[in-house]
Write a protein that holds these residues in place. Structure first.
Motif, short mmCIF file in Angstrom:
data_model
loop_
_atom_site.label_atom_id
_atom_site.label_comp_id
_atom_site.label_asym_id
_atom_site.label_seq_id
_atom_site.Cartn_x
_atom_site.Cartn_y
_atom_site.Cartn_z
N TYR A 216 0.67 -1.05 -0.20
CA TYR A 216 0.19 -0.04 -0.11
C TYR A 216 0.91 1.20 -0.02
O TYR A 216 1.83 1.28 0.75
CB TYR A 216 -0.80 0.07 1.24
CG TYR A 216 -1.87 -1.35 1.11
CD1 TYR A 216 -3.25 -0.95 0.80
CD2 TYR A 216 -1.58 -2.40 1.76
CE1 TYR A 216 -4.05 -1.98 0.78
CE2 TYR A 216 -2.50 -3.34 1.96
CZ TYR A 216 -3.61 -3.16 1.27
OH TYR A 216 -4.75 -4.22 1.26
N VAL A 217 0.38 1.98 -0.81
CA VAL A 217 1.37 3.36 -1.02
C VAL A 217 0.87 4.61 -0.42
O VAL A 217 -0.45 4.99 -0.19
CB VAL A 217 1.67 3.69 -2.69
CG1 VAL A 217 2.28 5.00 -2.62
CG2 VAL A 217 1.88 2.60 -3.24
N ASN A 218 1.55 5.27 0.26
CA ASN A 218 1.36 6.30 1.05
C ASN A 218 0.88 7.66 0.43
O ASN A 218 2.29 8.01 -0.22
CB ASN A 218 2.00 6.47 2.50
CG ASN A 218 1.81 7.45 3.61
OD1 ASN A 218 0.97 8.57 3.33
ND2 ASN A 218 2.49 7.33 4.58
N ASP A 219 0.15 8.66 0.56
CA ASP A 219 0.14 9.91 -0.28
C ASP A 219 0.95 11.11 0.34
O ASP A 219 0.94 11.98 0.00
CB ASP A 219 -1.36 10.14 -0.67
CG ASP A 219 -2.00 10.36 0.71
OD1 ASP A 219 -1.67 10.59 1.89
OD2 ASP A 219 -3.18 11.20 0.47
N GLY A 220 1.42 10.45 1.65
CA GLY A 220 2.51 11.57 2.25
C GLY A 220 1.55 11.94 3.64
O GLY A 220 2.00 12.67 4.34
#
Length: 451
Positions: A216-220
């Motif tokens: 899962y990729v974090n948008d910051g």
């Protein structure tokens, strides 16, 4: 983005050629920590005296939880503080309230078969107080901690199919957590690990369980979305370790599950590919990654059993020789229903190993390796070799006078020799990709990478 680096002098001992040994010695006598199996370790300097203390749980055969203070030489004294007794669960030592000392996340199933999750804050001297209403769900495992929303405090991701929980819990800075409520994770009983997959400075996450592994990729800001760019193993992982195993500036990961140990390499943009390795295939244990010989790359410890159980259990240390090659160098007994931890417990600058497990309970292994000692570039005028990594030419600066040189492979084979002056260029264009050492004069060597 890959950056060119200047590597400082590496002081080593040469005889007939470059040689380096990974070696561990079973402590005799063993430090005074409990004999146990099936539990977990957490290490850190909880009393701010500069050494690594130890928190551990396990079955003795009764369930136990213990905090041990280190005197700096690997001698441990048990704390009088009482923690819930558990033979399983998860323990993490990190600073949750921003006061620079190590607090404790502790979860498990106690002797009354009750599941618990506790946060304890540290008074700075290794005395812990439980945070009331910390806001975390009751689970036993499936936890990882990192600053997911870039507000400088540590947040939590928890996933548990048993509890039906899978969410991000944001820290208010005082070790009190609030569920984000919009996580895209599927609740699973497995393992969680943080990894910055694309080197953008925020923490992404790997979750493995329920016969699947997902990234899962974090948008910051702590909002995660499923990443489908990599084909990840369809296994229920029991351990994930994150490190830059190939020294290319991005993070790779090692995952254990379904009697497999699989190493996935990052291409630098967050796309992962499994590579072929000779790592022992295990279950019922744990792995760890650390630089065990102080040569700047990451070595691997594999702990667990093979199919069939006894006697097919071996704790194996693999030395990283560069170019994604791991060589078996040491067997430290064999354990299953096990956990392991790596850190410098006796203060000699080398990382030691502690393993607990069902076959032989708890054992401490001191690191007695012959290693490279890396100097601080700011301490003196340095001889520099650049670009590093190089595709074919080395520039050498900082030599006081013309000197003999010898270039060795990471395995000790002599590759090239001659005489060199400062600001001179040396060709290594015909070298294979990998790690090498250039010895200058009588005592100094510098590590470089040929791409």
């Amino acid at each position: 983005m890959k950056q060119t680096q200047l590597f400082s002098i590496v002081i080593i001992s040469f005889t007939s050629g470059y040689a380096q040994t990974l070696d561990f010695t079973k402590a005799n006598p063993q430090p005074n920590i409990m004999e146990a199996y099936g539990g977990v370790f957490a290490g850190g300097d909880v009393d701010d005296d500069g050494d690594i203390d130890l928190f551990m749980t396990g079955i003795t055969p009764q369930t136990r939880s213990r905090l041990y203070f280190n005197n700096g030489t690997g001698e441990f004294t048990e704390s009088t503080q009482v923690f819930p007794r558990t033979g399983t669960g998860q323990a993490i030592l990190k600073d949750f309230d921003g006061d620079t000392d190590l607090d404790l996340f502790f979860s498990g199933i106690n002797q009354l078969n009750q599941t618990f999750t506790h946060i304890y804050t540290n008074n700075g001297a290794g005395v812990f107080s439980q945070v009331v209403n910390a806001g975390l769900p009751i689970i036993s495992k499936g936890v990882a901690m990192a600053d997911v929303d870039n507000d400088t405090d540590l947040d939590v991701i928890i996933t548990s199919a048993v509890s039906g929980v899978s969410d991000v819990y944001l820290n208010n800075g005082n070790a009190v957590f609030t569920a984000q409520g919009n996580a895209s994770f599927t609740a699973t009983s497995g393992v969680v690990a943080f990894i910055d997959i694309e080197n953008d400075g925020d923490q992404d996450v790997i979750i493995s369980g329920g016969a699947s592994t997902k990234l899962y990729v974090n948008d910051g800001s702590g909002v995660f979305s499923l990443d489908s760019n990599s084909t990840l193993p369809a296994i229920s992982g029991t351990d994930i370790d994150v490190a830059d195993t190939d020294n290319d500036g991005d993070y790779d990961f090692l995952i254990n599950g379904n009697n497999q140990n699989l190493l996935y390499l990052n291409n630098g943009t967050g796309i992962f590919t499994a590579i072929s390795t000779n790592l022992q295939q295990t279950f019922g244990g744990a792995n760890a990654i650390a630089d065990l010989d102080n040569d700047g790359d990451q070595d691997i410890l594999i702990v667990g059993t093979q199919v069939g159980g006894l006697p097919n259990i071996y704790n194996i240390v693999y030395q990283n020789t560069g170019n994604n090659t791991f060589v078996q160098t040491e067997i430290l007994g064999g354990e299953y229903i096990a956990d392991c931890i790596i850190d410098d417990f006796n203060g000699d600058g080398l990382k030691d190993i502690i393993i607990q497990g069902f076959a032989d309970d708890t054992n401490v292994y001191w690191n007695t390796s012959t290693v490279l000692n890396v100097a601080n570039p700011a301490e003196s005028n340095q001889v520099n070799v650049f670009p590093n990594p190089t595709t074919g030419v080395l520039h050498i600066t900082g030599l006081p006078e013309q000197q003999d040189y010898v270039i060795y492979s990471v395995l000790g084979s002599e590759m090239k020799r001659g005489v060199v002056s400062t600001n001179e260029m040396l060709s290594v264009e015909n070298f294979s990709a990998g790690i090498y050492f250039i010895k200058l004069g009588t005592s100094n060597a510098i590590k470089f990478v040929k791409e």
